[in-house]
Design a protein around this motif. Structure first.
Motif, PDB file in Angstrom:
ATOM      1  N   VAL A  54       0.630  -1.148  -0.252  1.00  0.00           N
ATOM      2  CA  VAL A  54       0.317   0.345  -0.113  1.00  0.00           C
ATOM      3  C   VAL A  54       0.972   1.264  -0.008  1.00  0.00           C
ATOM      4  O   VAL A  54       0.786   2.516  -0.856  1.00  0.00           O
ATOM      5  CB  VAL A  54      -1.085  -0.190   0.878  1.00  0.00           C
ATOM      6  CG1 VAL A  54      -1.549   1.089   1.431  1.00  0.00           C
ATOM      7  CG2 VAL A  54      -1.748  -1.074   1.253  1.00  0.00           C
ATOM      8  N   PHE A  55       1.938   1.668   1.116  1.00  0.00           N
ATOM      9  CA  PHE A  55       2.486   2.545   1.063  1.00  0.00           C
ATOM     10  C   PHE A  55       3.182   2.206  -0.652  1.00  0.00           C
ATOM     11  O   PHE A  55       3.864   4.155  -0.886  1.00  0.00           O
ATOM     12  CB  PHE A  55       3.426   2.417   2.165  1.00  0.00           C
ATOM     13  CG  PHE A  55       2.704   2.803   3.101  1.00  0.00           C
ATOM     14  CD1 PHE A  55       2.610   4.461   3.830  1.00  0.00           C
ATOM     15  CD2 PHE A  55       2.097   2.036   4.583  1.00  0.00           C
ATOM     16  CE1 PHE A  55       1.548   4.548   4.651  1.00  0.00           C
ATOM     17  CE2 PHE A  55       1.107   2.726   5.271  1.00  0.00           C
ATOM     18  CZ  PHE A  55       0.965   4.311   5.272  1.00  0.00           C
ATOM     19  N   GLY A  56       3.719   1.504  -0.399  1.00  0.00           N
ATOM     20  CA  GLY A  56       5.189   2.077  -2.357  1.00  0.00           C
ATOM     21  C   GLY A  56       4.195   2.073  -2.979  1.00  0.00           C
ATOM     22  O   GLY A  56       4.930   2.567  -3.553  1.00  0.00           O
ATOM     23  N   ARG A  57       3.265   2.020  -3.492  1.00  0.00           N
ATOM     24  CA  ARG A  57       2.443   2.596  -4.482  1.00  0.00           C
ATOM     25  C   ARG A  57       1.333   4.197  -3.968  1.00  0.00           C
ATOM     26  O   ARG A  57       1.093   4.383  -5.056  1.00  0.00           O
ATOM     27  CB  ARG A  57       0.777   1.733  -4.656  1.00  0.00           C
ATOM     28  CG  ARG A  57       1.067   0.387  -4.889  1.00  0.00           C
ATOM     29  CD  ARG A  57       0.245  -0.677  -5.463  1.00  0.00           C
ATOM     30  NE  ARG A  57       0.221  -2.027  -5.881  1.00  0.00           N
ATOM     31  CZ  ARG A  57      -1.392  -2.416  -5.705  1.00  0.00           C
ATOM     32  NH1 ARG A  57      -2.413  -2.371  -6.115  1.00  0.00           N
ATOM     33  NH2 ARG A  57      -0.824  -4.173  -6.532  1.00  0.00           N
ATOM     34  N   MET A  58       1.700   3.965  -3.272  1.00  0.00           N
ATOM     35  CA  MET A  58       1.464   5.793  -3.117  1.00  0.00           C
ATOM     36  C   MET A  58       1.660   6.754  -4.154  1.00  0.00           C
ATOM     37  O   MET A  58       1.776   7.678  -4.632  1.00  0.00           O
ATOM     38  CB  MET A  58       1.880   6.197  -1.079  1.00  0.00           C
ATOM     39  CG  MET A  58       0.216   5.912  -0.491  1.00  0.00           C
ATOM     40  SD  MET A  58       1.023   6.863   0.732  1.00  0.00           S
ATOM     41  CE  MET A  58      -0.296   6.135   1.766  1.00  0.00           C
ATOM     42  N   LYS A  59       3.641   6.338  -3.965  1.00  0.00           N
ATOM     43  CA  LYS A  59       4.293   7.458  -5.280  1.00  0.00           C
ATOM     44  C   LYS A  59       3.272   7.408  -6.328  1.00  0.00           C
ATOM     45  O   LYS A  59       3.667   8.867  -7.156  1.00  0.00           O
ATOM     46  CB  LYS A  59       5.808   7.070  -5.345  1.00  0.00           C
ATOM     47  CG  LYS A  59       6.502   8.112  -5.494  1.00  0.00           C
ATOM     48  CD  LYS A  59       8.200   7.620  -5.366  1.00  0.00           C
ATOM     49  CE  LYS A  59       8.689   6.709  -6.187  1.00  0.00           C
ATOM     50  NZ  LYS A  59       9.654   6.436  -5.993  1.00  0.00           N
ATOM     51  N   GLN A  60       2.886   6.188  -6.886  1.00  0.00           N
ATOM     52  CA  GLN A  60       2.188   5.737  -8.234  1.00  0.00           C
ATOM     53  C   GLN A  60       0.508   6.835  -8.351  1.00  0.00           C
ATOM     54  O   GLN A  60       1.024   7.399  -9.390  1.00  0.00           O
ATOM     55  CB  GLN A  60       2.455   4.646  -8.675  1.00  0.00           C
ATOM     56  CG  GLN A  60       3.571   4.058  -9.261  1.00  0.00           C
ATOM     57  CD  GLN A  60       3.928   3.469  -7.600  1.00  0.00           C
ATOM     58  OE1 GLN A  60       3.868   2.795  -6.776  1.00  0.00           O
ATOM     59  NE2 GLN A  60       5.301   3.204  -8.167  1.00  0.00           N
ATOM     60  N   GLN A  61       0.806   6.445  -6.724  1.00  0.00           N
ATOM     61  CA  GLN A  61      -1.907   7.077  -7.231  1.00  0.00           C
ATOM     62  C   GLN A  61      -1.262   8.489  -6.650  1.00  0.00           C
ATOM     63  O   GLN A  61      -2.071   9.395  -6.731  1.00  0.00           O
ATOM     64  CB  GLN A  61      -1.720   6.023  -6.366  1.00  0.00           C
ATOM     65  CG  GLN A  61      -1.558   4.602  -6.459  1.00  0.00           C
ATOM     66  CD  GLN A  61      -2.952   4.011  -5.505  1.00  0.00           C
ATOM     67  OE1 GLN A  61      -2.156   3.318  -5.151  1.00  0.00           O
ATOM     68  NE2 GLN A  61      -4.658   4.274  -5.917  1.00  0.00           N
ATOM     69  N   PHE A  62      -0.309   9.082  -6.253  1.00  0.00           N
ATOM     70  CA  PHE A  62       0.150  10.833  -6.125  1.00  0.00           C
ATOM     71  C   PHE A  62      -0.400  11.688  -7.557  1.00  0.00           C
ATOM     72  O   PHE A  62       0.086  11.328  -8.436  1.00  0.00           O
ATOM     73  CB  PHE A  62       2.094  10.687  -5.391  1.00  0.00           C
ATOM     74  CG  PHE A  62       1.649  11.999  -5.331  1.00  0.00           C
ATOM     75  CD1 PHE A  62       0.923  13.053  -4.446  1.00  0.00           C
ATOM     76  CD2 PHE A  62       2.622  13.301  -5.903  1.00  0.00           C
ATOM     77  CE1 PHE A  62       1.184  14.612  -4.060  1.00  0.00           C
ATOM     78  CE2 PHE A  62       2.892  14.285  -5.735  1.00  0.00           C
ATOM     79  CZ  PHE A  62       2.392  14.806  -4.960  1.00  0.00           C
ATOM     80  N   ARG A  63      -1.029  12.407  -7.084  1.00  0.00           N
ATOM     81  CA  ARG A  63      -1.228  13.354  -7.984  1.00  0.00           C
ATOM     82  C   ARG A  63      -0.797  15.007  -7.848  1.00  0.00           C
ATOM     83  O   ARG A  63      -1.293  15.688  -7.355  1.00  0.00           O
ATOM     84  CB  ARG A  63      -3.060  13.782  -8.021  1.00  0.00           C
ATOM     85  CG  ARG A  63      -3.701  12.122  -7.987  1.00  0.00           C
ATOM     86  CD  ARG A  63      -5.629  12.239  -7.641  1.00  0.00           C
ATOM     87  NE  ARG A  63      -5.872  13.016  -8.713  1.00  0.00           N
ATOM     88  CZ  ARG A  63      -7.251  14.335  -8.854  1.00  0.00           C
ATOM     89  NH1 ARG A  63      -7.757  13.995  -7.646  1.00  0.00           N
ATOM     90  NH2 ARG A  63      -7.194  15.342  -9.380  1.00  0.00           N
ATOM     91  N   PRO A  64       0.382  15.419  -8.343  1.00  0.00           N
ATOM     92  CA  PRO A  64       0.936  16.269  -8.715  1.00  0.00           C
ATOM     93  C   PRO A  64       0.028  17.310  -8.656  1.00  0.00           C
ATOM     94  O   PRO A  64       0.394  18.307  -8.161  1.00  0.00           O
ATOM     95  CB  PRO A  64       2.579  16.288  -9.337  1.00  0.00           C
ATOM     96  CG  PRO A  64       1.499  14.641 -10.519  1.00  0.00           C
ATOM     97  CD  PRO A  64       0.954  14.162  -9.680  1.00  0.00           C
ATOM     98  N   GLU A  65      -1.072  17.657  -9.670  1.00  0.00           N
ATOM     99  CA  GLU A  65      -1.539  18.546 -10.153  1.00  0.00           C
ATOM    100  C   GLU A  65      -1.893  19.337  -9.156  1.00  0.00           C
ATOM    101  O   GLU A  65      -2.632  20.163  -9.065  1.00  0.00           O
ATOM    102  CB  GLU A  65      -1.770  18.107 -11.276  1.00  0.00           C
ATOM    103  CG  GLU A  65      -3.118  17.094 -10.846  1.00  0.00           C
ATOM    104  CD  GLU A  65      -3.221  15.680 -10.995  1.00  0.00           C
ATOM    105  OE1 GLU A  65      -3.660  15.212 -11.213  1.00  0.00           O
ATOM    106  OE2 GLU A  65      -1.916  15.784 -11.466  1.00  0.00           O
ATOM    107  N   ALA A  66      -2.764  17.713  -8.594  1.00  0.00           N
ATOM    108  CA  ALA A  66      -3.852  18.211  -7.225  1.00  0.00           C
ATOM    109  C   ALA A  66      -3.298  18.965  -6.115  1.00  0.00           C
ATOM    110  O   ALA A  66      -3.599  19.594  -5.067  1.00  0.00           O
ATOM    111  CB  ALA A  66      -4.654  17.053  -6.909  1.00  0.00           C
TER     112      ALA A  66
END
Length: 157
Positions: A54-66
């Motif tokens: 779960v924590f490993g995927r946070m980087k991929q699921q992060f929305r920098p535009e938001a």
């Protein structure tokens, strides 16, 4: 899965290759389990694997535009058999995740049990409702905590 015995649920989850499970599939699995079942499966090596994925995927699921220009350190304390601590650092349009507690002062700390954590990150729990019911405790910037979900692509079951 919801009507199966906890042992069978644990065996089925232990057999999963979490790296191959999509966020949407993970959300469906969590939605199909009761809070009691979620708590019962979050032990030992399986808990370590689930939290790591779960924590490993946070980087991929992060929305920098938001997130825009947001700079914040978020500390996650997941209580269970033992307390697991992870930190999410958002700065300069990036998100980094580390296991353990750093010396840095977090802008907000989220404290919840295993079942509530899984519901929150899988889109099966409403953070405001969880907070109001004291299933999610927040220390520090409550405003930041209340808006965290908009900075990540949260799956829907």
């Amino acid at each position: 899965m919801a009507d199966n015995s906890s042992g069978k649920v644990t065996d089925e989850l232990a057999a999963l290759d979490f790296a191959a499970v999509s966020p949407e599939e993970f959300a469906r699995i969590v939605k199909g389990l009761s809070a009691k079942q979620l708590t019962e499966v979050m032990h030992g090596e399986l808990r370590t694997r689930v939290l790591g994925e779960v924590f490993g995927r946070m980087k991929q699921q992060f929305r920098p535009e938001a997130a825009g220009a947001l700079t914040a350190l978020i500390r996650w304390k997941i209580t269970g058999d033992t307390e697991a601590v992870y930190e999410t650092s958002i700065a300069d349009g990036t998100c980094t995740v580390s296991e353990g507690r750093s010396e840095a002062e977090p802008r907000t700390t989220l404290i919840m049990a295993d079942a509530e954590f899984l519901k929150l990150v899988s889109g099966n729990g409403n953070p405001v409702t969880m907070f109001m019911m004291r299933k999610l405790k927040v220390a520090g910037d409550v405003g930041l905590a209340s808006g965290l979900t908009r900075y990540f692509d949260i799956p829907k079951a």
